[in-house]
Design a protein around this motif. Structure first.
Motif, short mmCIF file in Angstrom:
data_model
loop_
_atom_site.label_atom_id
_atom_site.label_comp_id
_atom_site.label_asym_id
_atom_site.label_seq_id
_atom_site.Cartn_x
_atom_site.Cartn_y
_atom_site.Cartn_z
N LYS A 45 0.84 -1.20 0.00
CA LYS A 45 0.00 0.00 0.00
C LYS A 45 0.88 1.25 0.00
O LYS A 45 0.60 2.23 -0.70
CB LYS A 45 -0.93 0.01 1.21
CG LYS A 45 -2.03 -1.06 1.11
CD LYS A 45 -2.94 -1.06 2.34
CE LYS A 45 -3.97 -2.17 2.26
NZ LYS A 45 -4.84 -2.26 3.44
N SER A 177 -12.22 -19.04 4.07
CA SER A 177 -12.59 -19.91 2.95
C SER A 177 -12.20 -21.34 3.32
O SER A 177 -11.52 -21.56 4.32
CB SER A 177 -11.83 -19.47 1.70
OG SER A 177 -10.49 -19.85 1.81
N TYR A 195 -16.96 -18.00 4.02
CA TYR A 195 -17.51 -16.82 3.34
C TYR A 195 -17.73 -17.06 1.85
O TYR A 195 -18.36 -16.24 1.19
CB TYR A 195 -16.63 -15.58 3.59
CG TYR A 195 -15.33 -15.54 2.80
CD1 TYR A 195 -15.25 -14.97 1.54
CD2 TYR A 195 -14.15 -16.04 3.36
CE1 TYR A 195 -14.07 -14.91 0.84
CE2 TYR A 195 -12.97 -15.99 2.67
CZ TYR A 195 -12.92 -15.43 1.40
OH TYR A 195 -11.73 -15.39 0.71
N ARG A 324 -4.08 -14.13 -0.47
CA ARG A 324 -4.43 -15.49 -0.07
C ARG A 324 -3.50 -16.04 1.01
O ARG A 324 -3.58 -17.21 1.35
CB ARG A 324 -4.36 -16.44 -1.29
CG ARG A 324 -5.30 -16.11 -2.43
CD ARG A 324 -6.71 -16.61 -2.18
NE ARG A 324 -7.53 -15.74 -1.35
CZ ARG A 324 -8.30 -14.75 -1.77
NH1 ARG A 324 -8.35 -14.46 -3.04
NH2 ARG A 324 -9.03 -14.04 -0.94
N ALA A 325 -2.59 -15.22 1.54
CA ALA A 325 -1.61 -15.74 2.51
C ALA A 325 -2.32 -16.34 3.72
O ALA A 325 -3.35 -15.84 4.17
CB ALA A 325 -0.68 -14.62 2.96
N LYS A 326 -1.76 -17.42 4.22
CA LYS A 326 -2.28 -18.06 5.44
C LYS A 326 -1.23 -17.84 6.52
O LYS A 326 -0.22 -18.53 6.56
CB LYS A 326 -2.50 -19.56 5.22
CG LYS A 326 -3.52 -19.86 4.12
CD LYS A 326 -4.93 -19.53 4.59
CE LYS A 326 -5.91 -19.47 3.44
NZ LYS A 326 -5.77 -18.29 2.57
P1 NDP Z 1 -3.27 -10.81 4.71
O1 NDP Z 1 -2.86 -10.47 3.33
O2 NDP Z 1 -2.40 -11.68 5.52
O3 NDP Z 1 -4.76 -11.47 4.64
C1 NDP Z 1 -4.93 -12.52 3.77
C2 NDP Z 1 -6.05 -13.41 4.26
O4 NDP Z 1 -7.31 -12.73 4.12
C3 NDP Z 1 -6.15 -14.70 3.49
O5 NDP Z 1 -5.92 -15.76 4.38
C4 NDP Z 1 -7.58 -14.69 2.94
O6 NDP Z 1 -8.21 -15.95 3.11
C5 NDP Z 1 -8.30 -13.71 3.82
N1 NDP Z 1 -9.41 -13.07 3.12
C6 NDP Z 1 -9.36 -12.39 1.97
N2 NDP Z 1 -10.59 -11.93 1.65
C7 NDP Z 1 -11.42 -12.36 2.63
C8 NDP Z 1 -12.82 -12.22 2.88
N3 NDP Z 1 -13.62 -11.53 2.04
N4 NDP Z 1 -13.33 -12.75 3.99
C9 NDP Z 1 -12.56 -13.44 4.85
N5 NDP Z 1 -11.23 -13.62 4.68
C10 NDP Z 1 -10.68 -13.08 3.58
O7 NDP Z 1 -3.54 -9.44 5.47
P2 NDP Z 1 -3.25 -9.03 7.00
O8 NDP Z 1 -4.00 -9.96 7.88
O9 NDP Z 1 -1.81 -8.85 7.22
O10 NDP Z 1 -3.94 -7.59 7.04
C11 NDP Z 1 -5.35 -7.47 6.91
C12 NDP Z 1 -5.71 -6.01 6.65
O11 NDP Z 1 -5.39 -5.24 7.79
C13 NDP Z 1 -4.97 -5.38 5.47
O12 NDP Z 1 -5.86 -4.51 4.79
C14 NDP Z 1 -3.89 -4.55 6.16
O13 NDP Z 1 -3.45 -3.46 5.38
C15 NDP Z 1 -4.61 -4.12 7.39
N6 NDP Z 1 -3.73 -3.76 8.50
C16 NDP Z 1 -3.86 -2.53 9.06
C17 NDP Z 1 -3.12 -2.18 10.17
C18 NDP Z 1 -3.37 -0.85 10.83
O14 NDP Z 1 -2.60 -0.45 11.71
N7 NDP Z 1 -4.44 -0.14 10.47
C19 NDP Z 1 -2.09 -3.05 10.72
C20 NDP Z 1 -2.06 -4.36 10.08
C21 NDP Z 1 -2.83 -4.69 8.99
P3 NDP Z 1 -8.64 -16.84 1.84
O15 NDP Z 1 -7.44 -16.99 0.96
O16 NDP Z 1 -9.04 -18.13 2.47
O17 NDP Z 1 -9.74 -16.10 1.18
#
Ligand code: NDP
Length: 337
Positions: A45, A177, A195, A324-326
């Motif tokens: 970002k 998922s 979801y 898609r990271a886990k």
């Molecule tokens: P990740 O990239 O690690 O999250 C990826 C995961 O999100 C995957 O496992 C995916 O699962 C899941 N996912 C994607 N879409 C969906 C959905 N619609 N419903 C449920 N699960 C979903 O991100 P982070 O966990 O590191 O960060 C999450 C968010 O938080 C980001 O936007 C990040 O910028 C923000 N953030 C903000 C901070 C702040 O201080 N404001 C600090 C840290 C993070 P699957 O593949 O199974 O769909």
């Protein structure tokens, strides 16, 4: 030393690996030989220029927001650390610099890595785990039997949030998922909504609070599943005035901008009698030491998805950006991952 340096905002082509001078510690800093660094959505970002409103460092700038490594040297004012200590840190968010062989970091943002945790995994802890801790403890005030909804439980923040919420005694419902379901259950989720098959707002209700890690429609619908008087905390939606005042210590101009940006979300919240808070996490060595204690005896675990060598950091970014990271994606700078 080698570092991953951003020269201009935009796509991956704006950043490259190059030689830069080794930084020297200021009086309050530790000079750290970086072993590994965690990737986070904030990295791409920032690269895309989406955080310009918050900070605009002059280019070129070394990317990267969290790291693990060993202390090489210390500024004269540093207390409580020794050369050779194994440490980790969520670096100063306005400085970055974790994707480098050496980094100089304010000692107040650093904590020691527990002996039981290997350094590569430790690099994936600080940013996501501090985010989860601060949202659950400071914003949602999670207590035993608190009914908590977490959207996006399988990602970097979610994998820590589920565990910390269980540690605090909450009943945890999360979305995942089929790719992430087994993982979130292993981490302690009591209920999982797939979801891809169901709309969580059709099947959940009367939660005490929600932690939104997805944003967009997921955030807006989260207000529907929280009971009146509850709270939705997001780290993936749009910032609101408290974000400016409490997280950024910023003046009225930014608060006004965030008031406008969050207007629609806050109106949805008001309709449901639910408070909205966008949390911008705060780097903290003190909070990180608390997490280190939980990690030391397995009460908290780091879920490492993939580790890439620094030479493949482009692939690491592409993988994280796939969404898609886990658990955590990490780049290794050390000899032995
Ligand atoms: P990740 O990239 O690690 O999250 C990826 C995961 O999100 C995957 O496992 C995916 O699962 C899941 N996912 C994607 N879409 C969906 C959905 N619609 N419903 C449920 N699960 C979903 O991100 P982070 O966990 O590191 O960060 C999450 C968010 O938080 C980001 O936007 C990040 O910028 C923000 N953030 C903000 C901070 C702040 O201080 N404001 C600090 C840290 C993070 P699957 O593949 O199974 O769909």
């Amino acid at each position: 030393m080698r570092a991953f340096v951003l020269s201009r905002y935009g796509g991956p082509e704006g950043a490259d690996l190059r030689e830069v001078p080794v930084p020297q510690p200021r009086p309050h800093e530790l000079q750290i030989k970086v072993h590994a660094a965690g990737l986070n959505p904030v990295d791409y970002k920032f690269r895309e220029g989406k955080l310009k409103v918050l900070y605009r460092p002059s280019f070129p700038v070394i990317l990267g927001n969290e790291l693990s490594g060993t202390v090489m040297a210390m500024g004269r004012e540093v207390r409580g650390f020794e050369v050779g200590d194994r440490v980790f840190t969520r670096v100063d968010k306005f400085a970055m610099g974790a994707f480098a062989e050496v980094a100089c970091i304010d000692a107040g943002l650093v904590a020691k890595v527990p002996a039981s945790l290997e350094l590569t995994a430790a690099a994936g802890v600080p940013l996501a785990a501090l985010t989860a801790l601060q949202c659950l403890r400071d914003e949602l005030n999670v207590q035993p039997r608190f009914r908590l909804f977490i959207s996006g439980g399988a990602g970097g923040v979610g994998t820590f949030a589920i565990q910390l919420a269980k540690h605090l005694g909450a009943h945890v419902t999360t979305t995942a998922s089929p790719r992430g379901e087994a993982l979130v259950r292993r981490l302690g989720a009591d209920e999982v909504v797939d979801y891809t098959q169901a709309r969580f707002w059709d099947v959940l209700k009367d939660m005490d609070g929600a932690l939104d890690l997805v944003g967009g429609e997921t955030l807006e619908r989260s207000f529907e599943v929280v009971k009146r008087g509850g709270k939705v905390v997001s780290v993936a939606g749009l910032p609101e005035p408290e974000t400016a005042r409490r997280d950024l210590q910023a003046g009225g101009g930014l608060a006004a901008l965030f008031w406008l940006a969050s207007l629609q979300t806050r109106m949805v919240g008001r309709k449901h009698g639910v408070t909205y808070r966008y949390k911008f996490m705060l780097p903290s060595g003190t909070d990180l030491a608390l997490l280190a204690d939980l990690l030391s005896d397995g009460r908290l675990d780091v879920v490492v998805d993939r580790v890439f060598p620094l030479s493949q950091i482009d692939q690491a970014f592409a993988y994280l950006e796939s969404g898609r990271a886990k658990g955590k994606v990490i780049v290794s700078l050390g000899e032995t991952p």
